[in-house]
Design an enzyme around this catalytic site. Structure first.
Site, PDB file in Angstrom:
ATOM      1  N   GLU A  43      58.917  14.936  32.918  1.00  0.00           N
ATOM      2  CA  GLU A  43      59.736  14.726  31.725  1.00  0.00           C
ATOM      3  C   GLU A  43      60.492  13.399  31.676  1.00  0.00           C
ATOM      4  O   GLU A  43      60.661  12.841  30.585  1.00  0.00           O
ATOM      5  CB  GLU A  43      60.740  15.872  31.592  1.00  0.00           C
ATOM      6  CG  GLU A  43      60.092  17.214  31.329  1.00  0.00           C
ATOM      7  CD  GLU A  43      61.083  18.369  31.416  1.00  0.00           C
ATOM      8  OE1 GLU A  43      61.478  18.862  30.364  1.00  0.00           O
ATOM      9  OE2 GLU A  43      61.447  18.753  32.543  1.00  0.00           O
TER      10      GLU A  43
ATOM     11  N   GLU B  74      56.283  28.130  26.945  1.00  0.00           N
ATOM     12  CA  GLU B  74      57.190  28.694  27.934  1.00  0.00           C
ATOM     13  C   GLU B  74      57.680  30.081  27.537  1.00  0.00           C
ATOM     14  O   GLU B  74      57.765  30.972  28.371  1.00  0.00           O
ATOM     15  CB  GLU B  74      58.378  27.752  28.142  1.00  0.00           C
ATOM     16  CG  GLU B  74      59.275  28.158  29.293  1.00  0.00           C
ATOM     17  CD  GLU B  74      60.328  27.107  29.619  1.00  0.00           C
ATOM     18  OE1 GLU B  74      61.320  27.465  30.290  1.00  0.00           O
ATOM     19  OE2 GLU B  74      60.173  25.941  29.201  1.00  0.00           O
TER      20      GLU B  74
ATOM     21  N   ARG C  15      71.505  21.146  28.434  1.00  0.00           N
ATOM     22  CA  ARG C  15      70.953  19.941  29.059  1.00  0.00           C
ATOM     23  C   ARG C  15      71.265  18.707  28.221  1.00  0.00           C
ATOM     24  O   ARG C  15      71.473  17.623  28.768  1.00  0.00           O
ATOM     25  CB  ARG C  15      69.443  20.066  29.275  1.00  0.00           C
ATOM     26  CG  ARG C  15      68.837  18.828  29.940  1.00  0.00           C
ATOM     27  CD  ARG C  15      67.393  19.002  30.296  1.00  0.00           C
ATOM     28  NE  ARG C  15      67.180  19.745  31.515  1.00  0.00           N
ATOM     29  CZ  ARG C  15      67.145  19.192  32.733  1.00  0.00           C
ATOM     30  NH1 ARG C  15      67.355  17.892  32.871  1.00  0.00           N
ATOM     31  NH2 ARG C  15      66.921  19.929  33.792  1.00  0.00           N
TER      32      ARG C  15
END
Length: 1416
Positions: free
Chosen positions: A1324, A853, A932
């Site tokens: 995920e 990423e 998160r």
């Protein structure tokens, strides 16, 4: 004339040659003077056969598997072997036929049945590993058209897959076994079995479709490689390859080399004589570096030369010397030539056992060898590597060497004058990598393996590794005992045991052996022998490999297992055999994995959505036609780039000397930070904030930072140049490597975000709440800390990019990245080229999982600097060990917590946690990962009073980065750990505690205020209880545990809730471009998402097909490129299908609306889609549309800790049953059931594939996969260096690690109105469900501890490695090496004094664990 005489005759006729002859896919190849270091995969890929993939370059992943065949001229038969092309030297394939994945089938002709079935069973996702898997199965079927389940599993033990979870591949492979006949067919179990019988012709097999396999070339049957020598010498570096065809020539060659080096030896003697210490004995021959390296399989030499910078000037291939390749049987045993491959030895032993019978006592030694070979490396390695090579390598952890010692084998050695001598194997291993063979004067000729001589002789091997398949041992052992009967009592006549992993070389337990001689076979004898074994096998606390207490415990465990085995085997009365607990003897049992996949097959929407379409690239992947970055053909004037990396965790770089590297022919350029300055670009880069240097300027803050880049005409030369660059450092302090270090030095970065909720109006702070309620009799306090390790991405395709400069400063960047726009922007900033002149593109990438990423944009930027400076294409492909060492991993976390729970209603009352993450030397995405984690902490449970704080630690490690789950698993794992701790404190079933605290009608808001769909959550929980047959199986488990002391089963059930959206709301946008072509009505779709195996392109195509009302084959997805769809977000956060599916839907609805209006205006119903499109074109209807979508109503205020950061949640539940071996720490997943909420699935096959793959990756995260860095806990690793680089040291789950029964159910009647076609994201969310295996293991450990009277609470950190499993089982064997060790001293005192042991010996035994003896 005998074969030997024929061979000698042809030797005289044919002179030596420097050419090799072989066939590839039926075509003849002749190569003159190949480089001795060149590998077969280099050659194959250079010829355009790029289906064979380079995954790790060390034979550990199987992506490079091919079939290598040769003709056995003695036995007149073809021998087919699967081998690793990355290890096989090109020079070694003379007289061989090579079959690659391209040679067995293709999309333009016909697929081979293996290719077709793997594709049809959805056995391919990213596809990078697929060609190797195909070739492993293909080779199996070439050798045996009727394989058993065991043989299928065995054939795949050298192949890894990071995407699929293995189950679909195993299901596809099982179709080669008819359930009715046991033979290959297409019947799927119906009565039409066996309709596709294979045909035979002249020994060559046709496939099941009647298409002939590539036949073994007739020319190779006529060419006996023993008819000539091969002598190859590279003019540039003088490296030589020699393949002699007789033993005499081999010895003569060694003599010549010795004579050539005599002057050096004599000089060395004089130096040694001058420096000789009194009493020292020195060998000038041993002091000279070995000039000749014998090479058969290259499994060891390849690692030495590629990763350890070892250079050898001469290779000798002894595979055409008859004496070294023979297995000679006798009445006493077999003599095995040193060049015999382990695969050939396996076949021979199996045939001997088949002929004699496995129950005959004479076969016990052979059976022991086969048992150890079963888990020795992998099938391709065993097929290539030799017995002699394994012995001469003298690895301290060799699986076979302890067995050779225990069985009483002898080595036969020849010197250069053809004099022979024998050495017993217990005298063969002298010290680290040193054996009783003079490397300059002698060779290992053969090994004699004796048969078992009597019915009272027994032998067994033992091994424990991190993973069962294809893994080096932590500790291994070979044991043999000869028993006798005296006065009705079984006595030990002799006892032999040797161990690997316990010293610098294979070591015998001599004192123990001596003690056991003539002792009765009783439990008392075992107990009395333990102190001797402890003394025989000391290990320093600083010993490389660590795990000191575990390794020492394993030695006792193996000894105990063997002792129990002897007792069981010598008890004649079956009634008395029951007195021996066989759970200590039998290995964990596995059957061939099976499973069910269940979904609503009626929920089809439009022409395609809802159908279980296979991956659109599946047929390309199984044939090797799918192209990845390094498959892009070589560009004109292309150079290869290789990084020069920092080797210190915190230091000033005082000097970089490239002078020697520049002298190497082929060196082109060296770039560093000064080149960025020359271009006018910025050297400061970063994922969010620019807090790191692209090129180190003056100071490095971790190992693996980029100091410079070497460009050369080949990758080999670039690597060579990098090794020659000398860097000087001035080390700095402090060096902060762990979370504990960071806390000690208050080393943090980013923002300390937190979420707080109070339901108690009478308190205002957590401290006040805990002070008030801790002493409340209705509440129980639990507190502690929990560590969760990180995880390596292990995508099969590593980081790679190709930068092609164009006119007017244009750059085309083809990159293996998840984030094309981020890469485009980074390249622009570094090279000072505006973004509109930079095009970044990707056709597909071989796995990403978050690891591609952000970090890949730095590598593309560095390559772009070189391309700009040279105005030449630059290819950068990171080696596996380099990639793993510099690109970052999943963040390790440590959580400190305290919690209160109500005793009466079992409801959680309050939790306060502080979570710390190890971010590495820069921020990268670490703040978002922590955010998160904070938002995921509650998982599926209501906590009325909660305070969650996150701290991001700044350390001197490579920057950790995104990984599938992105902090969610770390947060939820902390919560589940607290649940487990509370259940122990309350003495309640953790499953009941979970159910009691699920969000419900009264409490369905998260701590940050977002609504939870509690009804769906409860449906999932209820269904998993039913699907898993929980109650009945729990009763069965309890019965099993009560009758098995040394194996324990357990079951665990856990829910998950995963928020869908980027937590940075602006990233939740996606674009698409859709064209319809008037000539045939086909549809071309471009969108901003990257296909990396998750099936994004397939789902998007299904959306387009259903909206437009066309069949799926009409839709094609173009490569992702920034000049088609700009300003893309990274393909991450599981939202690819949501964003780009919606964007494509938007574009297609525009087109559909135009076409509907056009048709309505014309008042014509066109007969076909093609007619409609053609007519629309001629009436100038715009057949192109841009689509766009942004996720609405997302917001989060971190100051208040409130908001709606997610569009919706994906929910799931899982139940796993496991079994552990309490004596070793090994474990087995017996069954897993998953019920997953995917909304109305766009493609159930792809969604199930994602669930299975994510779950398996989660199992790896929580059990097998362990990151090891050089830090305070691993002092045997250089500070800041990453030890677990590459598949040799880092283990992901393999085929043998999947649940024996794996059932996946998609929740039915569960539409999601907030995403495309009522679906849900799935990439995920299932990963966290792998923790059911972790907590199942923990419950099994609790059962084992209870058996030993240990009832206190224990913390099991993640991952639950075999070491942690074994040592927390906490029995009488482990206690001797843990903190309880001093308590055992009195016991040892008493036992040894009874045995008349001296005080000095007693003192040595008591303190042996602190001695340095045996360290290496």
């Amino acid at each position: 004339m005998s074969t030997r005489q024929e061979h000698q005759k042809t030797m005289i006729k044919n002179p030596p040659s420097n050419t090799i002859h072989f066939y590839v896919n039926g075509e003849a190849h002749t190569v003159a003077n190949p480089h001795p270091d060149a590998s077969l995969i280099e050659y194959l890929r250079s010829t355009g056969l790029t289906g064979t993939k380079l995954g790790c370059n060390e034979g550990g992943c199987g992506a490079c598997t091919i079939m290598l065949s040769h003709y056995d001229h003695d036995n007149k038969k073809i021998v087919n072997r699967s081998v690793n092309a990355c290890l096989a030297p090109l020079c070694s394939v003379d007289a061989c036929a090579i079959i690659t994945v391209e040679g067995i089938g293709n999309t333009k002709g016909m697929l081979h049945m293996v290719q077709e079935r793997v594709a049809n069973f959805n056995g391919s996702q990213c596809g990078f590993c697929t060609p190797g898997i195909i070739m492993s199965l293909y080779t199996l079927l070439r050798n045996n058209p009727y394989p058993t389940e065991h043989e299928i599993e065995h054939s795949l033990d050298g192949n890894l897959c990071r995407c699929t979870g293995y189950r679909p591949i195993l299901s596809a492979a099982k179709t080669f076994i008819c359930p009715s006949s046991g033979k290959p067919c297409n019947c799927s179990g119906d009565s039409k079995h066996n309709k596709d019988e294979p045909q035979f012709e002249d020994g060559d097999v046709f496939d099941l479709r009647g298409k002939k396999h590539p036949l073994f070339p007739a020319a190779l049957k006529q060419y006996d490689p023993r008819s000539r020598d091969v002598i190859i010498e590279n003019e540039q570096d003088g490296i030589k390859w020699y393949r002699p065809n007789s033993l005499e020539k081999l010895l003569e060659y060694k003599r010549e080399v010795l004579e050539q080096n005599m002057n050096t030896i004599l000089d060395n003697e004089r130096v040694q004589e001058n420096n000789k210490q009194p009493g020292a004995i020195r060998s000038p021959l041993r002091a000279l570096p070995v000039q000749i390296r014998m090479i058969v399989g290259n499994s060891e030499v390849a690692i030495e030369t590629r990763q350890k910078a070892q250079v050898y000037q001469s290779y000798v291939q002894p595979t055409t010397i008859p004496e070294l390749c023979a297995i000679k049987p006798s009445q006493e045993g077999i003599e095995v030539g040193a060049s015999v491959t382990l695969g050939k030895l396996t076949d021979y032993l199996q045939e001997e056992i088949r002929k004699v019978g496995k129950d005959h006592y004479s076969m016990r030694a052979y059976i022991s060898i086969l048992d150890q070979l079963r888990y020795f490396a992998s099938t391709p390695i065993r097929n290539a590597c030799s017995l002699g090579g394994n012995i001469m390598t003298a690895s301290p952890i060799s699986d076979l060497n302890p067995l050779w010692v225990a069985l009483g084998c002898t080595a036969n050695i020849l010197d250069i004058d053809n004099n022979s001598r024998t050495v017993p194997m217990d005298q063969f291993f002298l010290s680290y990598r040193t054996v009783a063979v003079d490397p300059h004067r002698e060779i290992l000729h053969s090994l004699f393996i004796p048969k078992t001589q009597s019915a009272m002789e027994f032998a067994r091997p033992y091994k424990q590794a991190r993973r069962r398949e294809d893994d080096i041992a932590i500790v291994n052992a070979g044991m043999k005992a000869v028993l006798t009967t005296v006065d009705s009592q079984t006595m030990i006549e002799s006892f032999h045991m040797a161990f690997g992993g316990m010293a610098v070389c294979t070591i015998s337990a001599k004192r123990t052996q001596d003690f056991l001689r003539n002792k009765p076979l009783t439990d008392d004898t075992f107990q009395q022998a333990i102190p001797f074994l402890i003394q025989d096998l000391p290990l320093s606390q600083e010993a490389p490999g660590g795990m000191i207490e575990y390794r020492r415990s394993l030695t006792l465990s193996f000894f105990f297992k063997f002792f129990q085995y002897l007792k069981f085997e010598t008890i004649i009365d079956p009634h008395h055999q029951k007195q021996v607990d066989t759970s200590a003897i039998t290995p964990l049992h596995r059957t061939y994995p099976t499973g069910t996949q269940d979904w609503d097959k009626t929920n089809i929407r439009g022409t395609s959505v809802g159908k279980d379409e296979k991956h659109m690239s599946a047929h390309l992947q199984v044939t090797g036609e799918a192209k990845y970055l390094d498959d892009v053909p070589k560009q004109s004037n292309e150079v290869h780039a290789c990084f020069v990396l920092s080797q210190k965790p915190h230091a000033k770089v005082t000097n970089v000397d490239i002078s020697v590297a520049k002298t190497i022919p082929g060196f082109v350029y060296y770039a560093d930070h000064t080149d960025v300055e020359a271009l006018g670009g910025s050297n400061r880069v970063g994922a969010i904030i620019h807090d790191e240097d692209l090129f180190v300027t003056d100071k490095c803050t971790s190992v693996g930072q980029i100091i410079g880049v070497v460009c050369a005409t080949s990758l080999r030369i670039a690597r060579q140049c990098v090794k020659l660059i000398r860097i000087e450092y001035e080390e700095l302090s402090p060096v902060i490597l762990s979370i504990k270090d960071a806390i000690e030095h208050s080393s943090y970065q980013g923002d300390n975000h937190h979420v707080t909720r109070f339901a108690q109006p009478d308190v205002t702070t957590m401290d006040e709440l805990f002070t008030k309620y801790t002493n409340d009799p209705d509440h129980v306090l639990v507190e502690g800390d929990f560590f969760m390790g990180g995880q390596e991405h292990f995508y099969l395709e590593g980081h790679a990019c190709l930068v092609i400069p164009g006119e007017q400063d244009e750059l085309t960047v083809i990159s293996s990245t998840q984030a094309l726009t981020h890469t485009q922007c980074c390249v622009s900033e570094v090279t000072n080229v505006p973004t509109h002149k930079i095009v970044c593109k990707a056709k597909r990438i071989g796995g990403g999982f978050g690891g591609k990423e952000t970090r890949g944009m730095l590598y593309a930027a560095a390559a772009s600097v070189c391309a700009r400076r040279l105005n030449q294409p630059v290819r950068l492909v990171l080696d596996r060990d380099v990639d793993m060492g510099m690109s970052g991993q999943r963040h390790p976390f440590m959580t400190k917590y305290r919690s209160l729970i109500n005793k009466k209603d079992k409801k959680i009352f309050a939790i306060q946690v502080t979570m710390y993450s190890n971010a590495g030397f820069s921020l990268d995405l670490s703040q978002s990962v922590m955010d998160r984690s904070i938002l995921s902490f509650d998982n599926c449970y209501h906590v009325p009073n909660v305070d969650v704080i996150g701290k991001v630690c700044l350390t001197n490690l490579p920057s950790h980065t995104a990984f599938r789950g992105f902090g969610g698993p770390q947060g939820m794992m902390a919560m589940e750990h607290i649940i487990e701790h509370m259940s122990f404190a309350l003495d309640v079933d953790p499953i009941a505690l979970r159910r009691a605290n699920l969000y419900d009608e009264s409490n369905h808001f998260t701590p940050y205020g977002q609504i939870v769909d509690y009804e769906r959550l409860h449906r999932l929980w209820d269904q998993i209880m039913i699907k898993s047959d929980h109650q009945n199986r729990m009763e069965s488990i309890q019965q099993y545990n009560s009758s098995n002391r040394f194996k324990k089963k357990a079951m665990c059930m856990v829910p998950t809730k995963f928020g869908i959206s980027f937590t940075a709301s602006f990233l939740n946008q996606g674009g698409a471009l859709v064209h319809i072509y008037h000539s045939d009505g086909t549809v071309l779709v471009s969108h901003g998402g990257v296909e990396m195996g998750q099936g994004l392109h397939t789902k998007v195509a299904q959306v387009a097909a259903s909206v437009l009302g066309v069949p799926l084959h009409k839709v094609f997805i173009a490569e992702t490129s920034t000049d088609k769809v700009p300003n893309t977000s990274a393909t991450a956060a599981s939202v690819g299908s949501d964003l780009y599916g919606m964007a494509v839907q938007n574009a297609c609805e525009q087109l559909k609306s135009r076409l509907d209006r056009f048709q309505s205006s014309r008042n014509v119903n066109y007969a076909s889609w093609e007619e409609l499109i053609d007519a629309a074109y001629h009436y100038t209807v715009n057949l192109s549309a841009q689509g766009f979508y942004k996720t609405p109503d997302l917001h989060l205020n971190w100051d208040k800790g409130r908001g709606t950061p997610f569009s919706y949640y994906t929910y799931g539940t899982a139940c796993s049953e496991i079994e552990i071996d309490t004596l070793t720490g090994d474990f087995n997943i017996l069954r897993t059931d998953i019920v997953m909420d995917v909304g109305d699935s766009i493609n159930p096959a792809i969604d199930i594939g994602q669930i299975e793959g994510a779950f398996t990756q989660g199992v790896g995260l929580f059990t097998i996969e362990e990151l090891i860095w050089g830090d305070a806990d691993h002092k045997w690793v250089r500070p800041g260096h990453y030890f677990t680089r590459g598949p040799g040291a880092y283990k992901i789950p393999s085929f043998n690690d999947v649940p024996v029964e794996f059932n996946v159910h998609l929740l039915k009647n569960a539409p999601n109105a907030l995403a495309v076609y009522r679906s849900k994201a799935i990439g995920e969310p299932p990963l966290f469900l792998g923790c059911t295996v972790f907590y199942g293991i923990k419950h099994a450990i609790q059962a084992a501890r209870r058996d030993h009277g240990v009832n206190e609470y224990f913390c099991l950190d993640s991952p639950a490695t075999p070491e942690r499993i074994r040592m927390t089982c906490c029995d009488d064997l482990t206690k001797r090496f843990t903190a309880n060790w001093p308590m055992k001293n009195q016991l040892i005192d008493d036992r040894l004094r009874d045995l008349d042991v001296s005080d000095q010996e007693l003192d040595n035994m008591k303190h042996v664990q602190y001695r340095a003896n045996g360290s290496y």
